[in-house]
Design a protein around this motif. Structure first.
Motif, PDB file in Angstrom:
ATOM      1  N   VAL A 149       0.543   4.851   8.115  1.00 21.93           N
ATOM      2  CA  VAL A 149       1.851   4.521   8.020  1.00 21.93           C
ATOM      3  C   VAL A 149       2.544   5.098   6.340  1.00 21.93           C
ATOM      4  CG1 VAL A 149       3.267   2.091   7.099  1.00 21.93           C
ATOM      5  CG2 VAL A 149       2.527   2.751   9.869  1.00 21.93           C
ATOM      6  N   SER A 150       3.300   4.786   5.643  1.00 23.19           N
ATOM      7  CA  SER A 150       3.476   5.366   4.092  1.00 23.19           C
ATOM      8  C   SER A 150       3.008   3.967   3.613  1.00 23.19           C
ATOM      9  CB  SER A 150       4.737   6.255   3.923  1.00 23.19           C
ATOM     10  OG  SER A 150       5.729   5.463   3.974  1.00 23.19           O
ATOM     11  N   ASP A 153       7.507   2.283   3.812  1.00 21.31           N
ATOM     12  CA  ASP A 153       7.487   1.784   4.765  1.00 21.31           C
ATOM     13  C   ASP A 153       7.244   0.615   4.832  1.00 21.31           C
ATOM     14  OD1 ASP A 153       9.669   4.057   5.539  1.00 21.31           O
ATOM     15  OD2 ASP A 153       7.402   5.135   6.638  1.00 21.31           O
ATOM     16  N   GLU A 156       8.781  -2.126   2.822  1.00 21.39           N
ATOM     17  CA  GLU A 156      10.162  -2.423   3.382  1.00 21.39           C
ATOM     18  C   GLU A 156       9.538  -2.980   4.377  1.00 21.39           C
ATOM     19  OE1 GLU A 156      12.656  -1.758   2.142  1.00 21.39           O
ATOM     20  OE2 GLU A 156      13.985  -2.582   3.776  1.00 21.39           O
ATOM     21  N   THR A 157       9.289  -3.192   5.627  1.00 18.67           N
ATOM     22  CA  THR A 157       8.786  -4.153   6.913  1.00 18.67           C
ATOM     23  C   THR A 157       8.324  -5.017   6.518  1.00 18.67           C
ATOM     24  OG1 THR A 157       8.173  -1.593   7.269  1.00 18.67           O
ATOM     25  CG2 THR A 157       7.789  -4.128   8.811  1.00 18.67           C
TER      26      THR A 157
END
Ligand code: B12
Length: 244
Positions: A149-150, A153, A156-157
């Motif tokens: 996972v970056s 990301d 954001e999540t």
């Protein structure tokens, strides 16, 4: 007695065993090189107990020998558990009573790291070592983003989910990837969210030094052999206050 030395054949004889690989093909000179290294590391006398070719041009060694070093157990520095270990029932009750809503957790394995077994052991229902994972806890809402996972990301999540805690796993330590990725992750959260709005940042993996939390900009580090109950208890301690 706080001063101790290793034990091999007889108490306090200072005997230790060490394994390593040298970039040389297996022959007599290679074995001599292994003993030279052991000697330079303070093993005197050192005995070669195992040597095995490891592919082209590499040899794996095990040496057994005596060291003169003493260990002072009073000087040992570790992160000891400073919160009570709760049962799932106690965790759920504490969250209900103190937060009055579910506690939201977002987990991921960041960077190029694809080793998800560790984070799954903590998060997934089936858990590890006879303990259920965080998904089992009724008062925890868990999102497991999986592998590679970056950081953007993840941020954001975490923001979308209004995460109370972000749990990151790092298993690969080549070129200090685990340290660099963790620093990048904590910096990104500091940049994206103001203090007070930032989730609790937790990292875990078998080769972290648990003393490095401050340096890496995270709230807590969990190492080898962590169980979900320890993590759930820490979440309660840090976010909902330990129950009296
Ligand atoms: C299984 C495995 C794989 C699987 C992973 C499958 C998967 N879905 O996870 C596969 C085959 C894909 C794989 C690939 C690779 N692997 Co691999 N792999 C392993 C292996 C054998 C076991 C890891 C494991 O599952 N442990 C079991 C879990 C339960 O333990 P854990 O991760 O430590 O997790 C516990 C704690 O650390 C902690 N924890 C972990 N994360 C977190 C997170 C939080 C928030 C918390 C609270 C706690 C926590 O709690 C967990 C439960 O107690 C290890 C060697 C070993 N014996 O450890 C090598 C190992 C990790 N792999 C290694 C390597 C080099 C690779 C590859 C680069 C190989 C290659 N050349 O392709 C690739 C990299 C792939 C990538 N992009 O990441 C090296 C890493 C060396 C290093 N210094 O970084 C190891 C150590 C093997 C070795 N000795 O060389 N690997």
């Amino acid at each position: 007695m706080t001063i101790i030395r290793p034990y091999g054949d007889t108490t306090g004889d200072g005997m230790v065993q060490l394994s390593f690989t040298l970039p040389v093909p297996h022959d007599k000179r290679a074995e001599g090189a292994a003993l030279q290294l052991a000697g330079k590391m303070g093993m005197e006398p050192a005995l070669l107990v195992h040597a095995k070719p490891m592919g082209d041009g590499f040899t794996f060694f095990v040496v057994y020998g005596k060291v003169a070093h003493l260990v002072d157990t009073e000087q040992v520095q570790v992160v000891e558990r400073d919160f009570p270990l709760l049962s799932p029932k106690e965790v759920n009750a504490a969250i209900r009573r103190r937060l009055r809503r579910r506690l939201t957790v977002v987990g991921a394995c960041i960077g190029t790291d694809a080793h998800t077994v560790g984070i799954d052991a903590i998060l997934n229902l089936k858990g590890v070592a006879g303990e259920k994972g965080l998904e089992y806890y009724r008062e925890l809402s868990v999102t497991n983003m999986g592998a590679q996972v970056s950081v953007p990301d993840l941020v954001e999540t975490a923001r979308q989910q209004r995460a109370d805690a972000v749990l990151v796993s790092q298993v690969v330590t080549q070129r200090d990837a685990h340290l660099q990725n963790t620093r990048a992750m904590s910096a990104a959260f500091r940049e994206a969210l103001p203090a007070g709005k930032r989730p609790l940042l937790i990292v875990g993996g078998p080769r972290f030094d648990e003393l490095m939390a401050g340096e890496l900009g995270v709230d807590r580090i969990f190492g080898r052999g962590t169980t979900p109950r320890e993590v759930a208890s820490y979440l309660v301690h840090a976010l909902a206050g330990s129950p009296a």
